[in-house]
Enzyme design. Structure first.
Site, PDB file in Angstrom:
ATOM      1  N   CYS A   1       1.018  -0.870  -0.147  1.00 21.93           N
ATOM      2  CA  CYS A   1       0.139  -0.396   0.001  1.00 21.93           C
ATOM      3  C   CYS A   1       1.126   1.201  -0.186  1.00 21.93           C
ATOM      4  O   CYS A   1       1.677   1.815   1.289  1.00 21.93           O
ATOM      5  CB  CYS A   1      -0.883  -0.169   1.102  1.00 21.93           C
ATOM      6  SG  CYS A   1      -1.949   1.415   1.209  1.00 21.93           S
TER       7      CYS A   1
ATOM      8  N   CYS B   1      -0.244   4.196   1.893  1.00 22.06           N
ATOM      9  CA  CYS B   1      -0.200   3.991   3.753  1.00 22.06           C
ATOM     10  C   CYS B   1       1.304   4.269   3.963  1.00 22.06           C
ATOM     11  O   CYS B   1       1.111   4.484   5.007  1.00 22.06           O
ATOM     12  CB  CYS B   1      -1.016   3.026   4.020  1.00 22.06           C
ATOM     13  SG  CYS B   1      -1.767   1.741   3.752  1.00 22.06           S
ATOM     14  N   ASP B   2       2.159   3.220   2.971  1.00 15.93           N
ATOM     15  CA  ASP B   2       3.450   3.406   4.077  1.00 15.93           C
ATOM     16  C   ASP B   2       4.592   4.077   3.006  1.00 15.93           C
ATOM     17  O   ASP B   2       5.869   4.105   3.059  1.00 15.93           O
ATOM     18  CB  ASP B   2       4.252   2.140   3.813  1.00 15.93           C
ATOM     19  CG  ASP B   2       2.998   1.256   4.278  1.00 15.93           C
ATOM     20  OD1 ASP B   2       2.708   1.564   5.678  1.00 15.93           O
ATOM     21  OD2 ASP B   2       2.694   0.028   4.342  1.00 15.93           O
TER      22      ASP B   2
END
Ligand code: NDP
Length: 332
Positions: free
Chosen positions: A157, A160-161
């Site tokens: 992701c 997300c990261d």
């Protein structure tokens, strides 16, 4: 009792023999899935007095529990970890009386109402409405080294990261629209992005390929496959196999701090597939502008019906819509 599609969730085989509890529980609203979509549906359904039962599934809390910091969910100005965010949403759903349960739906009969659902091959539930929020599971390559570094350099992701890789070097695997999109997104944060494509071409749309080609710090490595993710405690590199013509191969090592998978997702819809309209990949088709499926009383929310946005907040939003749709349906 009607016909049951009974599927062994481990083998995918039909007709596993099951011994069911005699007692059938009758409820107004069953929610399947415990990510942001499922729990948000539960908050709304519980507040509407639908007394929802929520079956958590194999991965309680959903995909967010495998991420670290979540900085883009409104209401957390300092950020929050994925597991804490999910605990918070769960607690909020339970505050209004949601009955959350361990377990997994192992079969479903949606041929008539009430819908007949079996949990863990045993428990029988009859539900007047059903909200499916079973999500999609990111695909991984299946390497041992990849498993080892999940959460410490390996991610599926980028939104997300990606933030954690400012001015670092990264690898992204995949040749579809997601890979192209994630590579360009990450290129805005990282110093360098290697896009590892197994074929001599990308299957992404022309516009996305052009975006990749125009981004200076993306290097596309065509005809490369990942052999191993390397490092000690965190990822420091990747060993690739480069195809050189018909039978020739060469090992290539690149130094990277992060390894992102973008090779597609598997929608978790197989249990309901017989009854619902799905797209060619298996995502549930919903009536645009709603969470209604082809079966009145069955609603789909979150990643199971979303191939475009796939964010925690959009999943939560569609969970809210599903509960409102269910409430209206039950009131009609
Ligand atoms: P896709 O299935 O389209 O692409 C998956 C990619 O991963 C392919 O290039 C495939 O390679 C590669 N791949 C699969 N398995 C492996 C493996 N084991 N090793 C290496 N590479 C592998 O998935 P996406 O998530 O990219 O897209 C899903 C859908 O969502 C598509 O319809 C897409 O168009 C859509 N989408 C649209 C977006 C947009 O319009 N902005 C953004 C994101 C997605 P190969 O090509 O060799 O099979």
């Amino acid at each position: 009792m009607g016909f049951f599609k009974t599927l062994d969730v481990e083998t995918g085989n039909d007709n596993k023999s099951v011994e069911l509890d005699e007692n059938i529980e009758k409820i107004k609203c069953l929610i399947v899935g415990s990510g942001p979509a499922g729990y948000t549906a539960a908050i709304y359904a519980a507040r509407a007095n639908l007394k929802p039962v929520l079956i958590q599934g194999m991965e309680p809390g959903g995909q967010l529990t495998t991420t670290t910091e979540v900085d883009n969910f409104p209401g957390y100005p300092q950020g929050v970890t994925g597991p804490i965010l999910m605990d918070d949403i769960k607690a909020q759903a339970e505050r209004f009386g949601t009955d959350t349960r361990w377990g997994e739906v192992t079969s479903a009969d949606l041929s008539s109402r009430p819908f007949k659902i079996i949990v863990d091959n045993k428990k029988q539930i009859e539900a007047e409405s059903l909200i499916i929020a079973t999500g999609a599971t990111a695909k991984y390559l299946g390497l041992e080294s990849e498993e080892k570094f999940k959460g410490s350099g390996v991610s599926a992701c980028a939104t997300c990261d990606g933030f954690f890789y400012k001015d670092k070097a990264l690898a992204v695997v995949g040749g579809g629209d997601t890979a192209a999109e994630e590579a360009t997104y990450l290129a805005g944060i990282a110093s360098k992005v290697y896009l590892i494509v197994r074929k001599p071409f990308m299957r992404a749309s022309k516009a996305m390929i052009e975006r990749v080609e125009k981004t200076e710090n993306i290097e596309v490595l065509y005809e490369h496959n990942t052999k191993e993710v390397t490092g000690t405690n965190v990822v420091t590199g990747v060993t690739l196999i480069k195809r050189m013509g018909e039978a020739d191969e060469q090992e290539v090592k690149i130094d990277v701090d992060g390894f992102f998978l973008a090779i597609g997702h598997t929608p978790n819809s197989s249990i309901f597939a017989e009854y619902l309209d799905l797209d060619e990949v298996g995502y549930i088709n919903t009536i645009p502008g709603s969470t209604k499926t082809n079966i009145p009383g069955v609603f789909a929310a979150g990643d199971i019906q979303d191939t475009t946005y796939r964010q925690a907040i959009t999943a939560a939003g569609s969970g809210c819509m599903a509960a409102l749709d269910a409430e209206r349906f039950l009131g009609e």
